[in-house]
Design an enzyme around this catalytic site. Sequence first.
Site, PDB file in Angstrom:
ATOM      1  N   HIS A   1      79.709   1.916  -0.299  1.00 26.84           N
ATOM      2  CA  HIS A   1      78.704   1.557  -1.316  1.00 26.84           C
ATOM      3  C   HIS A   1      78.810   0.075  -1.693  1.00 26.84           C
ATOM      4  CE1 HIS A   1      76.434   3.135  -5.096  1.00 26.84           C
ATOM      5  NE2 HIS A   1      76.121   1.869  -4.868  1.00 26.84           N
TER       6      HIS A   1
ATOM      7  N   ASP B   1      80.650  -0.013  -5.261  1.00 27.14           N
ATOM      8  CA  ASP B   1      79.353  -0.420  -5.807  1.00 27.14           C
ATOM      9  C   ASP B   1      79.339  -1.930  -6.068  1.00 27.14           C
ATOM     10  OD1 ASP B   1      76.768  -0.452  -6.704  1.00 27.14           O
ATOM     11  OD2 ASP B   1      77.154   0.643  -8.564  1.00 27.14           O
TER      12      ASP B   1
ATOM     13  N   ASP C   1      69.741   4.105  -3.629  1.00 27.35           N
ATOM     14  CA  ASP C   1      70.655   3.639  -4.676  1.00 27.35           C
ATOM     15  C   ASP C   1      70.041   2.566  -5.569  1.00 27.35           C
ATOM     16  OD1 ASP C   1      73.045   3.406  -6.181  1.00 27.35           O
ATOM     17  OD2 ASP C   1      73.332   1.483  -5.207  1.00 27.35           O
TER      18      ASP C   1
HETATM   19  O1  DOR Z   1      74.670  -1.343 -11.744  1.00 26.55           O
HETATM   20  C1  DOR Z   1      74.141  -1.152 -10.644  1.00 26.55           C
HETATM   21  N1  DOR Z   1      73.705  -2.165  -9.890  1.00 26.55           N
HETATM   22  N2  DOR Z   1      73.996   0.086 -10.208  1.00 26.55           N
HETATM   23  C2  DOR Z   1      73.304   0.374  -9.102  1.00 26.55           C
HETATM   24  O2  DOR Z   1      73.230   1.509  -8.766  1.00 26.55           O
HETATM   25  C3  DOR Z   1      72.622  -0.684  -8.347  1.00 26.55           C
HETATM   26  C4  DOR Z   1      73.302  -1.960  -8.537  1.00 26.55           C
HETATM   27  C5  DOR Z   1      72.521  -3.142  -8.057  1.00 26.55           C
HETATM   28  O3  DOR Z   1      71.876  -3.050  -7.008  1.00 26.55           O
HETATM   29  O4  DOR Z   1      72.612  -4.196  -8.693  1.00 26.55           O
HETATM   30 ZN    ZN Z   2      73.836   3.130  -7.853  1.00 28.23          ZN
END
Ligand code: DOR
Ligand code: ZN
Length: 434
Positions: free
Chosen positions: A71, A315, A162
């Site tokens: 991720h 993430d 996502d």
């Molecule tokens: O905080 C987040 N930022 N959560 C996500 O799921 C996407 C991500 C982003 O793409 O900046």
């Molecule tokens: Zn996310």
Amino acid sequence: MNIYINNARIIDPATAMDIRGDLYIKDGVIRGIYERAHENSDPDIKKIAAEDTIIIDGTGLIASPGFIDVHSHFRDPGLTYKEDIITGASAAAAGGYTTVVCMANTKPVVDNEEVLDDLIKRESALPVNVLQDASVTIGLEGRELTDMETLKKHGAAGFTDDGVPVCDKELLREALLKCRELDVPISLHEEDPALLGSPGVNRGRVSDALSLKGAPSEAEYKLVMRDLHINRSIGAKLDIQHVSAKETVEALRTAKAEGIRVFSEVTPQHLSSTEDLVLKKGSLARVNPPLRTEADRQALIAGLRDGTIDIVATDHAPHSKEEKSRPVETAPSGMTGLETALGLLLTNLYATGELSLSRILYCLTKAPADLYGLDAGRIRLGGTADVVLFDPDRKWIVPDEFYSKASNTPYIGDELKGRVIYTICRGKIVYSCK
Ligand code: DOR
Ligand code: ZN
């Protein structure tokens, strides 16, 4: 280039191998794993290794399979002022990652073969393995499915919207059916907009203090429960992304006990911090789903420990300085993660005795490899030499400059214990700590 790693602690979480010994890497492949009876029982390196061999002193270091992140956001194409695949890959290498899966919320979205082909071509030239997910719906709009079959043929590793959930139940059912047929992971960001209020800050004490509506846990766990239920009769490789709420952990535990097929991810930041970080660091701690309470954090740790949660994923969500200097209610959500993941995990979970080293490493290597069906995440004879060497005791202060283009992490200035020293991908040193 051949590499000989001398006298390290070698851990292969998949087989519970945990030995003191040496690793010999030749032509990109692990050619020798030599256990030592004691520190001074030196194997005869000259006899084993070819002449052009780099010798790395592994004393005090742990050799693990290279980490796998399922991720990451490399923002390429279209948002490359935040990150691009080259800086993203450097950040991965610096964090001990040898394989990364990139999300599809780029500009344009990875929802067609043209965008996908171009990305995969460029990603295949990078020093670490970068796989690419395509989106579930066209334009991440939640209305029409992408041509998953064609995208898979063109190399999509899996599918994800996502950043946003797939709200339409029937569309999600179709997507799950298709992904099961194609035998690829489908990764879901679970926050129901109907219940959301305002994203990025947990609903409760902290959102009240900031006069924000806040993102309640129920926005996450209710959608997760819906999707577990839909997948019950389908059995797709369903991956619940960045689990944040204790009720979600409980729902996953029940689902697994009932035999529903599901994988799930948790981030180092959700395992390390609570909503209080937003009061201290403002926008830098804003992330979707939000950091929640200590009770949630404890549930995430317990879930990771007992196998309810399978994978630690970063993430990694780079944003520019300008974007993150906006007030918390208008700054984009997300924080970088690749370069701080190991340090956060070892400092906040291993050093505290809450998780074992082997469990942490399993969740960074074998578990993510299993989700994507990768022949990676192992240290084994004859296997590709994707290896990270780290010092579990080395302390360092999180800097304000990174290999990543971005520096939007709330952990700048914190002292962490546990540092990547070398990352080796396909037998080549792709990062060494200065
Ligand atoms: O905080 C987040 N930022 N959560 C996500 O799921 C996407 C991500 C982003 O793409 O900046
Ligand atoms: Zn996310």
